[in-house]
Design an enzyme around this catalytic site. Structure first.
Site, short mmCIF file in Angstrom:
data_model
loop_
_atom_site.label_atom_id
_atom_site.label_comp_id
_atom_site.label_asym_id
_atom_site.label_seq_id
_atom_site.Cartn_x
_atom_site.Cartn_y
_atom_site.Cartn_z
NE ARG A 281 -4.01 -2.18 1.95
CZ ARG A 281 -5.13 -2.31 2.64
NH1 ARG A 281 -5.48 -1.38 3.52
NH2 ARG A 281 -5.91 -3.35 2.47
CG ASP B 294 -14.12 5.28 7.12
OD1 ASP B 294 -14.63 4.14 7.25
OD2 ASP B 294 -12.90 5.45 6.90
#
Length: 297
Positions: free
Chosen positions: A53, A162
């Site tokens: 990532r 979130d």
């Protein structure tokens, strides 16, 4: 450190034959920042995930490797990149009606009384505490609309939060590929989604559905601005990434925000622990009910 002794870096790469070297020291820097910023514990076992990532971020920034990247995120110039790193390392696996038994419980055991309360003029709030790209709060809203098609006329709303602003943007757009909508019953798809008509086969949620949900940025280990209480909280497959102390803290923070007899839905690998466990009773598979009259001990 004794005079004349120089501290050496552990320069061996945790990932063999990789484009960039990821050392134990690099992993330590990244792990400490993730714990501080997001409460997420990353062990050496997560090295491959971290590499895959963050290598994308390193290429995008034109850096030479993880050593330079770690220097950046520790500097005053790296504040924005820290946010990007947290977003990149936050797991965002989600789907519509994931763990269907939760939505069946919501439909049959929770919503009947909430609908009555809403029709009597009461304020009803539900919360998706880690909404990712949106399937969870939209599934909550779809379950509500199945039982109460005119829900938007009443004071009944869903808060969806979130830590990652990128996934929040996707959620707020309400645009999805057909494959992601496969778990949504055909009748619901026809009623609450429309073709995007942009040359793709994607669909977008209709305005009546989106009006039920407010999407907001929120870090579960940061400040919570909410004042009112919730009748339903979904917090699934999130605290599993926290250490035990942080898990107990998050569960305890939910308790004052739950109405008596409110429902708390958690992930299949999670359990309410610590002081919060004395405030709830089991009401199904990974479903808890706030026990009226009980408070944190």
């Amino acid at each position: 450190m004794p005079p004349g002794v120089t501290k050496t870096r552990n320069v061996g790469s945790l990932i063999e034959n990789a484009e960039f070297r990821l050392t134990v020291d690099d992993l330590k820097v990244i792990s400490e920042i993730m714990m501080q910023e997001a409460g997420i514990a990353l062990s050496q076992a997560k090295a491959s995930l971290i590499y895959s990532r963050l290598a994308k971020r390193i290429r995008k920034l034109g850096l030479s490797g993880f050593h330079d990247y770690c220097s950046l995120i520790q500097s005053s110039a790296g504040v924005d990149e820290c946010k990007e790193m947290v977003a990149a390392l936050t797991t965002n696996v989600t789907s519509f009606f994931r763990e269907p038994h939760h939505f069946e419980h919501l439909r049959t055991k929770v919503l009947p009384q909430l609908i009555e309360r809403a029709k009597a003029g009461e304020r009803i709030r539900m919360w998706s505490a880690a909404c990712s790209t949106g399937p969870e709060p939209y599934s909550m809203a779809l379950t509500l609309l199945k039982e109460m098609p005119d829900a938007s006329k009443y004071d009944i709303r869903i808060l969806a939060t979130d830590i990652d602003p990128n996934v929040l943007a996707v959620a707020a757009s309400g645009i999805y590929e057909p494959a992601l909508l496969e778990p949504v019953p055909e009748g619901m798809r026809r009623s609450w989604f429309k073709p995007l008509n942009d040359g793709t086969d994607r669909f977008q949620v209709k305005d009546e559905l989106r009006r039920l949900i407010a999407f907001r940025h929120l870090n579960l280990i940061g400040n919570w601005p909410m004042k009112g209480k919730f009748w339903v909280i979904f917090c699934r497959n999130v605290v599993i990434y926290f250490d035990n102390q942080m898990q107990e803290r998050v569960w305890s923070r939910f308790m004052p925000l739950l109405e008596d007899d409110a429902a708390l839905y958690i992930g299949h690998s999670e359990r309410v622990s610590g002081a919060a466990a004395s405030c709830v009773v089991n009401d199904g598979v990974t479903v808890y009910k706030k026990s009226g009259g009980r408070s944190l001990k």
